[in-house]
Design a protein around this motif. Sequence first.
Motif, PDB file in Angstrom:
ATOM      1  N   MET A 145      29.020  35.463  33.788  1.00 42.18           N
ATOM      2  CA  MET A 145      29.884  36.634  33.617  1.00 42.18           C
ATOM      3  C   MET A 145      30.140  36.883  32.140  1.00 42.18           C
ATOM      4  O   MET A 145      30.552  35.983  31.394  1.00 42.18           O
ATOM      5  CB  MET A 145      31.221  36.407  34.329  1.00 42.18           C
ATOM      6  N   ASP A 146      29.885  38.089  31.685  1.00 39.89           N
ATOM      7  CA  ASP A 146      30.157  38.467  30.302  1.00 39.89           C
ATOM      8  C   ASP A 146      31.620  38.858  30.188  1.00 39.89           C
ATOM      9  O   ASP A 146      32.068  39.852  30.755  1.00 39.89           O
ATOM     10  CB  ASP A 146      29.261  39.634  29.883  1.00 39.89           C
ATOM     11  N   LEU A 147      32.384  38.079  29.438  1.00 33.89           N
ATOM     12  CA  LEU A 147      33.819  38.332  29.311  1.00 33.89           C
ATOM     13  C   LEU A 147      34.141  39.419  28.288  1.00 33.89           C
ATOM     14  O   LEU A 147      35.303  39.817  28.153  1.00 33.89           O
ATOM     15  CB  LEU A 147      34.546  37.038  28.935  1.00 33.89           C
ATOM     16  N   GLY A 148      33.140  39.885  27.562  1.00 35.72           N
ATOM     17  CA  GLY A 148      33.367  40.954  26.599  1.00 35.72           C
ATOM     18  C   GLY A 148      34.074  40.523  25.330  1.00 35.72           C
ATOM     19  O   GLY A 148      34.717  41.329  24.653  1.00 35.72           O
ATOM     20  N   ILE A 149      33.950  39.250  24.976  1.00 40.28           N
ATOM     21  CA  ILE A 149      34.671  38.708  23.828  1.00 40.28           C
ATOM     22  C   ILE A 149      33.861  38.769  22.535  1.00 40.28           C
ATOM     23  O   ILE A 149      34.416  38.673  21.445  1.00 40.28           O
ATOM     24  CB  ILE A 149      35.083  37.240  24.123  1.00 40.28           C
ATOM     25  N   LYS A 150      32.552  38.931  22.641  1.00 36.66           N
ATOM     26  CA  LYS A 150      31.705  38.887  21.450  1.00 36.66           C
ATOM     27  C   LYS A 150      32.208  39.842  20.377  1.00 36.66           C
ATOM     28  O   LYS A 150      32.446  41.021  20.621  1.00 36.66           O
ATOM     29  CB  LYS A 150      30.266  39.246  21.817  1.00 36.66           C
ATOM     30  N   GLY A 151      32.400  39.300  19.170  1.00 37.91           N
ATOM     31  CA  GLY A 151      32.849  40.093  18.033  1.00 37.91           C
ATOM     32  C   GLY A 151      34.347  40.246  17.917  1.00 37.91           C
ATOM     33  O   GLY A 151      34.846  40.770  16.914  1.00 37.91           O
ATOM     34  N   LYS A 152      35.118  39.791  18.923  1.00 39.99           N
ATOM     35  CA  LYS A 152      36.568  39.908  18.874  1.00 39.99           C
ATOM     36  C   LYS A 152      37.158  38.954  17.829  1.00 39.99           C
ATOM     37  O   LYS A 152      36.644  37.863  17.591  1.00 39.99           O
ATOM     38  CB  LYS A 152      37.189  39.608  20.248  1.00 39.99           C
ATOM     39  N   SER A 153      38.253  39.380  17.235  1.00 37.82           N
ATOM     40  CA  SER A 153      38.959  38.575  16.237  1.00 37.82           C
ATOM     41  C   SER A 153      40.036  37.747  16.923  1.00 37.82           C
ATOM     42  O   SER A 153      40.942  38.295  17.544  1.00 37.82           O
ATOM     43  CB  SER A 153      39.602  39.499  15.196  1.00 37.82           C
ATOM     44  N   VAL A 154      39.926  36.422  16.801  1.00 38.56           N
ATOM     45  CA  VAL A 154      40.823  35.517  17.524  1.00 38.56           C
ATOM     46  C   VAL A 154      41.510  34.564  16.541  1.00 38.56           C
ATOM     47  O   VAL A 154      40.849  33.820  15.820  1.00 38.56           O
ATOM     48  CB  VAL A 154      40.048  34.693  18.572  1.00 38.56           C
ATOM     49  N   LEU A 155      42.825  34.584  16.538  1.00 40.99           N
ATOM     50  CA  LEU A 155      43.622  33.678  15.707  1.00 40.99           C
ATOM     51  C   LEU A 155      44.226  32.608  16.601  1.00 40.99           C
ATOM     52  O   LEU A 155      44.934  32.922  17.565  1.00 40.99           O
ATOM     53  CB  LEU A 155      44.727  34.460  14.995  1.00 40.99           C
ATOM     54  N   VAL A 156      43.947  31.340  16.288  1.00 43.86           N
ATOM     55  CA  VAL A 156      44.441  30.219  17.087  1.00 43.86           C
ATOM     56  C   VAL A 156      45.309  29.325  16.212  1.00 43.86           C
ATOM     57  O   VAL A 156      44.822  28.718  15.255  1.00 43.86           O
ATOM     58  CB  VAL A 156      43.282  29.396  17.683  1.00 43.86           C
ATOM     59  N   LEU A 157      46.586  29.248  16.541  1.00 39.63           N
ATOM     60  CA  LEU A 157      47.492  28.368  15.808  1.00 39.63           C
ATOM     61  C   LEU A 157      47.304  26.917  16.239  1.00 39.63           C
ATOM     62  O   LEU A 157      46.920  26.640  17.376  1.00 39.63           O
ATOM     63  CB  LEU A 157      48.947  28.778  16.039  1.00 39.63           C
ATOM     64  N   ALA A 158      47.579  26.005  15.316  1.00 41.07           N
ATOM     65  CA  ALA A 158      47.493  24.563  15.591  1.00 41.07           C
ATOM     66  C   ALA A 158      46.169  24.223  16.250  1.00 41.07           C
ATOM     67  O   ALA A 158      46.118  23.669  17.355  1.00 41.07           O
ATOM     68  CB  ALA A 158      48.670  24.122  16.456  1.00 41.07           C
ATOM     69  N   VAL A 172      40.598  31.461  27.579  1.00 39.73           N
ATOM     70  CA  VAL A 172      39.631  32.471  27.151  1.00 39.73           C
ATOM     71  C   VAL A 172      39.599  33.637  28.137  1.00 39.73           C
ATOM     72  O   VAL A 172      39.602  34.808  27.732  1.00 39.73           O
ATOM     73  CB  VAL A 172      38.230  31.847  26.989  1.00 39.73           C
ATOM     74  N   PHE A 173      39.568  33.334  29.416  1.00 32.77           N
ATOM     75  CA  PHE A 173      39.563  34.420  30.402  1.00 32.77           C
ATOM     76  C   PHE A 173      40.799  35.307  30.267  1.00 32.77           C
ATOM     77  O   PHE A 173      40.696  36.538  30.261  1.00 32.77           O
ATOM     78  CB  PHE A 173      39.491  33.875  31.825  1.00 32.77           C
ATOM     79  N   LEU A 174      41.980  34.689  30.163  1.00 36.24           N
ATOM     80  CA  LEU A 174      43.217  35.465  30.099  1.00 36.24           C
ATOM     81  C   LEU A 174      43.279  36.366  28.869  1.00 36.24           C
ATOM     82  O   LEU A 174      43.978  37.384  28.883  1.00 36.24           O
ATOM     83  CB  LEU A 174      44.431  34.531  30.121  1.00 36.24           C
ATOM     84  N   CYS A 175      42.555  36.000  27.824  1.00 42.37           N
ATOM     85  CA  CYS A 175      42.582  36.774  26.583  1.00 42.37           C
ATOM     86  C   CYS A 175      41.329  37.619  26.383  1.00 42.37           C
ATOM     87  O   CYS A 175      41.067  38.100  25.279  1.00 42.37           O
ATOM     88  CB  CYS A 175      42.775  35.841  25.390  1.00 42.37           C
ATOM     89  N   SER A 176      40.565  37.781  27.426  1.00 39.06           N
ATOM     90  CA  SER A 176      39.339  38.564  27.331  1.00 39.06           C
ATOM     91  C   SER A 176      39.537  39.938  27.955  1.00 39.06           C
ATOM     92  O   SER A 176      40.457  40.150  28.752  1.00 39.06           O
ATOM     93  CB  SER A 176      38.201  37.847  28.055  1.00 39.06           C
ATOM     94  N   PRO A 177      38.658  40.896  27.628  1.00 38.83           N
ATOM     95  CA  PRO A 177      38.697  42.200  28.295  1.00 38.83           C
ATOM     96  C   PRO A 177      38.522  42.104  29.804  1.00 38.83           C
ATOM     97  O   PRO A 177      38.890  43.037  30.528  1.00 38.83           O
ATOM     98  CB  PRO A 177      37.527  42.946  27.640  1.00 38.83           C
ATOM     99  N   ALA A 178      37.970  40.994  30.286  1.00 36.91           N
ATOM    100  CA  ALA A 178      37.852  40.797  31.734  1.00 36.91           C
ATOM    101  C   ALA A 178      39.223  40.738  32.392  1.00 36.91           C
ATOM    102  O   ALA A 178      39.366  41.039  33.574  1.00 36.91           O
ATOM    103  CB  ALA A 178      37.072  39.518  32.040  1.00 36.91           C
TER     104      ALA A 178
END
Length: 263
Positions: free
Chosen positions: A1-14, A237-243
């Motif tokens: 399944m393509d989650l549509g995340i490619k190229g998205k800007s993701v900031l992860v604390l800690a 990842v799923f919860l934060c994806s366009p999916a």
Amino acid sequence: MDLGIKGKSVLVLASSKGLGKATAFEFAKEGARIMLSSRDAGQLEETTKEIIDATGAEVNYQVCDITKEAEIASLVEETASRYGTVDVLINNAGGPPAGGFDAHGDDNWQKAFELNLLSFVRAIREVLPYMRKQGGGHILNFASSSIKQPIDGLILSNTFRAGILGLSKSLSQELAQDNILINTLGPGRIATDRVEELDTIAAKKQERSYEEVKAASEKAIPLGRYGKPQEFASIAVFLCSPANSYITGQALLVDGGMVKNLL
């Protein structure tokens, strides 16, 4: 399944180790552009290289003490400067000291508040202008299974993780009009340094071996084992994806069935 995340800007604390690192790794596998952060420059450099070597993703890092307002602001600004915006914010922080109510004075309470709740508030405040400008985004707040069932001997964590839940639910109502989805994700017994630390403390307190304490904990989990960091990260990842375009204001546990609450 393509989650549509490619190229998205993701900031992860800690994110130099533990669940933050595992989550950044999973986003990188999907082709996202990652900004890592923690207080440990050496560990950040090592983790950045490890993720790039394994995935070929675009990964950068910035040292940040998330108890410092100015450092959070600088981190978000640097992320947006490099990647043009912030599509996803993963709020994460190390756990506060263990102990019951009598073990902590005002200093510990204040430090836990700044680390485990106020840091999330500040990071959200900084990313909102970018998300609103682009018409949406995803925010995920890492908490604990204590958002469903308090954990004995962790009064600080129980208190401020519950605060995260209240923050997320409230903001889900306010931010829906901006197409910004916000959820809370609580780990159960996931095999991280933090859980090993807590098991070691419990073993000392109970005058048992670490192995005995761990075995007892695993026995209380229906799936019979501690979770892997990657298992937790894949849900993040799923919860934060366009999916995910319709789940917001929710609190989900990744705990192998350990917590038996109905709500």
